[in-house]
Design a protein around this motif. Structure first.
Motif, short mmCIF file in Angstrom:
data_model
loop_
_atom_site.label_atom_id
_atom_site.label_comp_id
_atom_site.label_asym_id
_atom_site.label_seq_id
_atom_site.Cartn_x
_atom_site.Cartn_y
_atom_site.Cartn_z
N GLU A 126 0.81 -1.22 0.00
CA GLU A 126 0.00 0.00 0.00
C GLU A 126 0.84 1.27 0.00
O GLU A 126 0.31 2.38 0.16
N LEU A 127 2.12 1.12 -0.17
CA LEU A 127 3.04 2.26 -0.09
C LEU A 127 2.72 3.31 -1.15
O LEU A 127 2.53 2.98 -2.32
N THR A 128 2.66 4.57 -0.74
CA THR A 128 2.58 5.65 -1.73
C THR A 128 3.95 6.31 -1.79
O THR A 128 4.68 6.35 -0.80
N LEU A 129 4.29 6.81 -2.98
CA LEU A 129 5.68 7.25 -3.21
C LEU A 129 5.84 8.75 -3.00
O LEU A 129 6.33 9.47 -3.86
N GLY A 130 5.42 9.19 -1.83
CA GLY A 130 5.60 10.60 -1.48
C GLY A 130 6.81 10.79 -0.60
O GLY A 130 7.63 9.89 -0.42
N TYR A 131 6.94 12.00 -0.02
CA TYR A 131 8.00 12.25 0.95
C TYR A 131 7.79 11.37 2.18
O TYR A 131 6.66 10.94 2.47
N THR A 132 8.86 11.15 2.91
CA THR A 132 8.77 10.38 4.16
C THR A 132 9.26 11.27 5.31
O THR A 132 9.69 12.40 5.09
N GLU A 133 9.23 10.72 6.53
CA GLU A 133 9.62 11.53 7.70
C GLU A 133 11.12 11.80 7.70
O GLU A 133 11.92 10.91 7.40
N VAL A 134 11.49 13.02 8.07
CA VAL A 134 12.90 13.44 8.02
C VAL A 134 13.78 12.49 8.85
O VAL A 134 14.87 12.08 8.43
N ARG A 135 13.31 12.12 10.04
CA ARG A 135 14.14 11.28 10.92
C ARG A 135 14.05 9.80 10.57
O ARG A 135 14.76 8.97 11.14
N GLY A 136 13.17 9.46 9.63
CA GLY A 136 13.02 8.07 9.23
C GLY A 136 11.66 7.53 9.61
O GLY A 136 10.99 8.04 10.53
N HIS A 137 11.24 6.46 8.94
CA HIS A 137 9.95 5.82 9.21
C HIS A 137 9.95 5.31 10.66
O HIS A 137 10.91 4.67 11.10
N PRO A 138 8.88 5.58 11.43
CA PRO A 138 8.86 5.16 12.84
C PRO A 138 9.12 3.65 13.03
O PRO A 138 9.81 3.27 13.98
N LEU A 139 8.59 2.82 12.12
CA LEU A 139 8.83 1.38 12.28
C LEU A 139 10.30 1.03 12.03
O LEU A 139 10.86 0.15 12.68
N LEU A 140 10.91 1.75 11.11
CA LEU A 140 12.33 1.51 10.83
C LEU A 140 13.19 1.96 12.01
O LEU A 140 14.10 1.26 12.46
N ARG A 141 12.88 3.13 12.56
CA ARG A 141 13.67 3.63 13.71
C ARG A 141 13.54 2.69 14.90
O ARG A 141 14.50 2.45 15.63
#
Ligand SMILES: Cc1ncc(COP(=O)(O)O)c(C=O)c1O
Length: 362
Positions: free
Chosen positions: A50-65
């Motif tokens: 379901e990923l949309t190809l817009g900007y993401t969070e500056v500090r990184g995706h919360p799940l990735l962090r």
């Protein structure tokens, strides 16, 4: 800003995609996209679909962090800033933490940008070589300390040598006082997992991590800094607004999949490393014209050729005649006839056999 040429990256640019047998790569065999996606749990499979190809969070995706923080003992997701691989965070940290006139101590041989960016900022840099058997020489580092020493930089596990300080040596280094910045991009590939040492961020320093090396996902261009110092973090984030701003959304999801399945992802890399180390043990037992200090961690070692060769000429002819790329030690400003060998790729045995044949024809 003027900065010296990056010798290693220039060398790779010249050879990496034109020579078929790479014997000096430092990243583990890369994953196929399909194989990685097969590891996704339901939450991440949905996030991917379901990923949309817009900007993401500056500090990184919360799940990735969150997944990155789970690699540490004390670090939380808030302490992590995601970047485009490892060079961007080296540039960002060196830019905000180093002022003209500061003094920086860097342990060598290592990755040139770890001290070159600081130098280009106007810092004075003292390079301290690893000692006998590639031991971290804390005494030699102590001898270089000055009142304006702002940072001590090391790469542990180290490339090119595959060495690793002990926990006691690392703690001695922290006791010296200045901020410790550790490039830990080869962490989690300790050949004996009991040798793993604490991460710098868990001890009050700054850790650099990346998906490119132990995780075999260089194409994602995902890396991070971890630090529990909130003031430093805010300054780094403010600087990142001038760089990539945010990471690529698809890469963030794929990196999170890999980190959640890290036992499988790292297990695959360790399997390749173990098999190749067995081949190399046999090689060094047979050949007294080659020698090395057997690495303790990571994906590379520094090999010495006990023959009268000019290493850059030897490497050039090896590439031309056998299609094998090695990285001369001179690229790390290391003297003598040495080269970096990389043993985390599946093609290593064939590349090594070609090196052996070439050597025997000299
Ligand atoms: C010690 C070290 N740090 C950083 C990097 C840069 O990693 P990346 O290409 O993922 O930015 C490398 C790559 O070779 C490296 O060996």
């Amino acid at each position: 800003m003027s900065i010296a040429p990056f010798k290693l990256e220039q060398y790779f640019e010249r050879y990496e995609f034109s020579v078929p047998h790479l014997l000096s790569s430092s990243d583990a065999q890369a994953w196929r996209l399909d194989d990685l996606l097969a590891l996704a749990d339901e939450e991440l499979r949905t996030a991917w679909n379901e990923l949309t190809l817009g900007y993401t969070e500056v500090r990184g995706h919360p799940l990735l962090r969150e997944a990155i923080a789970s690699l540490y003992d004390e670090v939380t997701a808030e302490d992590v800033i995601v970047f485009a691989a490892a060079q961007e965070p080296i540039f960002a940290l060196s830019s905000v933490a180093i002022e003209p006139g500061d003094h920086v101590i860097a342990v060598v041989p290592s990755y040139q940008s770890l001290y070159e960016v600081a130098r280009s900022r106007g810092a004075e840099v003292s390079l301290v070589p690893l000692g006998e058997g590639w031991r971290l020489d804390v005494g030699a580092i102590r001898a270089e300390l000055r009142p304006n020493t702002r940072m001590i930089v090391l790469n542990a596990p180290n490339s090119p040598t595959g060495s690793l300080p002990s926990e006691a040596e690392l703690r001695e280094l922290f006791a010296l006082g200045p901020l410790v910045f550790a490039d830990e991009v080869y962490r989690f590939l300790e050949h004996d997992p009991r040798d793993r040492i604490p991460a710098a961020a868990d001890l009050g320093g700054v850790s650099l991590g990346v998906m490119s090396k132990a995780f075999g996902l260089a194409g994602l261009r995902i890396g991070w800094l971890a630090t529990r110092d909130p003031r430093l973090r805010e300054r780094i984030v403010a600087f990142k607004h001038y760089l990539t701003i945010c990471s690529a959304g698809p890469s963030e999801i794929l990196a999170t999949i890999a980190l959640r399945s890290r036992d499988a992802v790292l297990g695959r890399a360790r399997g390749i490393v173990d098999a190749n180390l067995a081949v190399l043990d046999d090689f060094f037992a047979r050949r007294d014209d080659f020698g090395w200090v057997r690495p303790r961690a990571g994906t590379t070692g520094l090999v010495e050729i006990h023959r009268d060769v000019e290493i850059e000429d030897f490497a050039r002819r090896l590439a031309d005649e056998e299609g094998v790329m090695i990285l001369p030690g001179t690229i790390f400003d290391w003297p003598g006839a040495t080269f970096r060998i990389g043993y985390a790729r599946t093609g290593m045995p064939e590349a090594l056999a070609r090196l052996e044949r070439f050597t025997d024809q000299q």
